[in-house]
Design an enzyme around this catalytic site. Structure first.
Site, PDB file in Angstrom:
ATOM      1  N   GLU A 120     -41.734  17.889  -2.019  1.00 56.75           N
ATOM      2  CA  GLU A 120     -40.847  19.004  -2.361  1.00 56.75           C
ATOM      3  C   GLU A 120     -41.738  20.128  -2.881  1.00 56.75           C
ATOM      4  O   GLU A 120     -42.468  19.950  -3.856  1.00 56.75           O
ATOM      5  CB  GLU A 120     -39.803  18.631  -3.413  1.00 56.75           C
ATOM      6  N   GLU A 123     -31.845   9.588  -5.563  1.00 57.13           N
ATOM      7  CA  GLU A 123     -32.634  10.509  -4.760  1.00 57.13           C
ATOM      8  C   GLU A 123     -34.095  10.304  -5.129  1.00 57.13           C
ATOM      9  O   GLU A 123     -34.419  10.152  -6.312  1.00 57.13           O
ATOM     10  CB  GLU A 123     -32.256  11.974  -5.034  1.00 57.13           C
TER      11      GLU A 123
END
Ligand SMILES: *[C@@H]1O[C@H](CO)[C@@H](O)[C@H](O)[C@H]1NC(C)=O
Ligand SMILES: *[C@@H]1O[C@H](CO)[C@@H](O)[C@H](O)[C@H]1NC(C)=O
Length: 253
Positions: free
Chosen positions: A146, A141
């Site tokens: 974010e 990932e």
């Protein structure tokens, strides 16, 4: 669906018959126009809300002025709906998530550039994200955007669930658009991927994903998760996360 991005350059090279180096040929995987209409959108992305895909319901995934909006709205606090997935947690927000139809696989013969402009809420309990997650197993990932309820963007790369490199970069709270970019290239060992992360075209950090070469990744934009790592309680009103000029190009093959 793949469009040649550099047709003009290709034609110029052909016309002058100078060297054509395959490593420099760029292919547009997702064009910057993918949010220009619902039909274009649906040819590059698949989307869902908590109830599954519904292409006529735009209350959580909406397009206007070539800009994508993901919209989270609180569900009823009295009797919140529950997830159908084990362990069936209560769903406090209805929201949206989209995945690129093209999977992204970095190899020793290519390199990817992923970029876009983001208006990202930073209020407590809001958790917008722009990331790549493995199709077959987790990790790989890598998170290009974010935001976890504070005035920071997190660039993250996970080698394992606990071995993760995170770089926090401050992010304005005024919902202004800022550019993010990730350039992914294979390392010379043919196994690891180097990821250069940029904000507003300035390099912020370089991270390395162990064994990411050859691993297909989904590219995901979501506001599906609210609260959780971004704190509680989340907003009582509507939260909107906007993205525009998103583009993915690949050089090489
Ligand atoms: C999709 O959304 C529309 C508009 O909200 C609704 O009328 C329709 O019933 C929904 N379809 C499904 C299959 O849920
Ligand atoms: C992940 O693996 C890469 C490649 O081995 C390494 O360079 C990097 O430092 C690792 N990340 C962390 C957080 O240890």
């Amino acid at each position: 669906m793949i469009f040649p991005s550099n047709l003009k350059a290709t034609l110029a090279l052909t016309a002058t018959a100078i060297y054509f180096h395959p490593a420099h040929a760029a292919t547009t995987v997702i064009p910057s126009t993918s949010f220009s209409s619902y039909s274009t959108f649906e040819s590059f992305w698949w989307g869902s809300d908590h109830n599954g895909r519904n292409s006529t319901d735009h209350s959580h995934i909406a397009l206007a002025s070539s800009t994508l909006s993901l919209i989270a709205t609180p569900t009823s606090n009295a009797v919140p709906p529950t997830s159908t997935a084990n362990p069936n947690p209560a769903i406090h927000y209805a929201s949206g998530a989209i995945h690129a139809q093209s999977q992204i696989t970095v190899t020793s013969a290519n390199a990817y550039t992923i970029s876009g402009e983001f208006s990202s809420p930073t209020a407590v309990g809001t958790w917008p994200a722009f990331f790549q997650q493995a199709v077959n197993s987790w990790p790989p990932e890598t998170d290009i955007g974010e935001w976890k309820g504070t005035a920071n963007n997190w660039f993250n790369t996970f080698n394992t669930s606990s071995i993760v490199k995170s770089t926090l970069v401050s992010w304005p709270t005024d919902l202004s658009f800022h550019a993010l970019k990730a350039v992914l290239t294979a390392e010379s060992n043919g196994a690891d991927v180097k990821i250069d992360f940029y904000m507003d075209n300035v390099l912020q950090t370089t991270q390395y994903g162990q064994g990411f070469v050859g691993q297909p990744l989904w590219l995901i934009i979501n506001l599906q998760q609210m609260e959780g790592s971004s704190g509680t309680p989340g907003p009582s009103g509507t939260t909107t996360y906007k993205v525009r000029n998103l583009e993915v190009t690949r050089s090489g093959s």
